[in-house]
Design a protein around this motif. Sequence first.
Motif, mmCIF file in Angstrom:
data_model
loop_
_atom_site.group_PDB
_atom_site.id
_atom_site.type_symbol
_atom_site.label_atom_id
_atom_site.label_comp_id
_atom_site.label_asym_id
_atom_site.label_seq_id
_atom_site.Cartn_x
_atom_site.Cartn_y
_atom_site.Cartn_z
ATOM 1 N N SER A 171 -8.095 11.280 37.894
ATOM 2 C CA SER A 171 -7.220 10.822 39.361
ATOM 3 C C SER A 171 -5.778 10.676 38.645
ATOM 4 N N GLY A 172 -4.908 10.950 39.591
ATOM 5 C CA GLY A 172 -3.444 10.178 39.536
ATOM 6 C C GLY A 172 -2.729 10.858 40.523
ATOM 7 N N ALA A 197 -10.272 14.613 45.155
ATOM 8 C CA ALA A 197 -8.935 14.669 46.274
ATOM 9 C C ALA A 197 -9.385 14.176 47.781
ATOM 10 N N THR A 198 -9.612 12.920 46.956
ATOM 11 C CA THR A 198 -9.883 12.199 48.602
ATOM 12 C C THR A 198 -8.584 11.622 49.452
ATOM 13 N N SER A 199 -7.572 11.319 48.599
ATOM 14 C CA SER A 199 -6.466 10.687 49.096
ATOM 15 C C SER A 199 -5.928 11.794 50.124
ATOM 16 N N TRP A 200 -5.664 12.491 49.707
ATOM 17 C CA TRP A 200 -5.307 14.057 50.551
ATOM 18 C C TRP A 200 -6.204 14.223 51.528
ATOM 19 N N ARG A 203 3.577 10.816 50.520
ATOM 20 C CA ARG A 203 2.648 9.462 51.227
ATOM 21 C C ARG A 203 2.071 8.604 50.058
ATOM 22 N N VAL A 204 1.340 9.906 49.634
ATOM 23 C CA VAL A 204 -0.312 10.369 48.431
ATOM 24 C C VAL A 204 0.419 10.047 46.873
ATOM 25 N N PRO A 264 -5.710 6.144 46.629
ATOM 26 C CA PRO A 264 -6.065 7.079 44.874
ATOM 27 C C PRO A 264 -6.983 5.695 44.745
ATOM 28 N N ALA A 265 -6.908 4.577 44.195
ATOM 29 C CA ALA A 265 -8.393 3.811 44.105
ATOM 30 C C ALA A 265 -9.838 3.804 45.008
#
Length: 494
Positions: free
Chosen positions: A259-260, A287-290, A372-373, A381-382
Amino acid sequence: MCGVVAVFTGKANCPYYAKAELLADYLQVNLPDFRVHKITRHPDEWEQWLHDICEMNGWEHRQSPIIWRELLDRGGKGLLLGGVNDFLEYAQHYYGITSMMLSEEMSDIAEENLQEHIETEKEEEEIKSLIRPLQIWITSASAPICYQLIPLLASGEVFGMTTEISIHLLDTDQFKEVLCSIVMEAEDMAFPLLHSISEHTEIDKAFIQADIIIVLDDVLLNREVQSLENYIREVSEICQVYAPLIEKNAKSEVRVISSGKTFVNLKAMMIMTYGPSIKPANVIAVATSWENAARAMLARKLNMNTAGVKDVIVWGNITGCNYIDLSHAKLYGYDCAIWGPANFPHPLLNMIYDSEWIHSAFLSAQCSLSSRVCHSVGMLPAHGVATVLRHWYHGSPPGEIISVGILTEGQFCIPEGIVFSMPVRFQNGNWEVVTELEINETTQEVLGHLAHELIQEKLIALKEIKEMHPYGADKITSKNYLHQEMESLSTGSL
């Protein structure tokens, strides 16, 4: 001694403790208001324990046993009675009862006490050994995402309300003070499922018995200062350290999450490259943040709850060039002319009548999504990492798909051997690519262009391996085809 409990403590093998204990048992049986609490300590632990209890209460006492009174109905320091002789005098004075136990009997009972104490300790250790918390290691743990991630992991939301976890925070000596602060704060929150949390700065001891490793390391991007090759070299050097340690110290079925904000796909790729015994299926990029940022944007456009927007797909390089695909997205609980049960889906593209918004505003807004991401302070991201872990351990919700970066095997005509974000389902602790999705020609062409960027990153990384290890590149990549790999990737059909 109405409303009072007498506390008897001593060495497990002390004959004088045995004498006081038996007299206390007799008084407890025959006097309804007399209560006893007994504590035994192993002979090796007794001196230090006695010193600590006396220092805490301001007492002076040098031998076993030590006996005191505690009031039942209010707190406060106990009243020291003393040793065995003091207790015998107390019992004689108040109750007219004393002990006539012989020295031989005292020694026999003391030996029995010691054996019972050893067996009890052994049973307690066996019970503790049955409690095997998940061992979670987080690298670059001073990053804000880690601070936001710990409460999610420790709350029970991710692994379930019966699974304890131990968290290990790994970073450099420079951030030791930050790690210590995070540890203290997490301990003070008293999470019921947080078995332990600790900080680590010695890299050689990293990932010991790890079940899960969350890699958060990032490189600071400034193209005016460094070239892409230099950044990829940084990522490669990080993974070159981590991967052999994962192979050496972690459990064989360890799950690694990349992640990151930078080179998420490449980190996953290089961990597999430098750690050939690590199972590729156990290394994924998040990729969940996107996904979540796109779903939120769509929900705002449709004036609905974000939870009702499902199956938005993120293709490609998660922290590079990617494509947010809405062609399979669905809406649940959307207020429109057609109603159905709660599990009835509406195709998202059919519900957004403003096609111009899709082709212009939404696609151009991907730059805004990227900002934003990448500039999130950690919550986004968490939550993404926690979501992927929850699905990995408990399965995806029925019918739902989620995008993760995985090692390609030719799915959707994407070249093999790169980490590419695509739709998967989690079930029974594993994942499978949702290959039954129909991909149109336009999307297929986009996927080819996205693969090109990842291929170029991998070519540069493999070149770095060859330059750093000219005589051992085949061992590092776990295969004897470094040159063939580079040639096939550079000439692969896109």
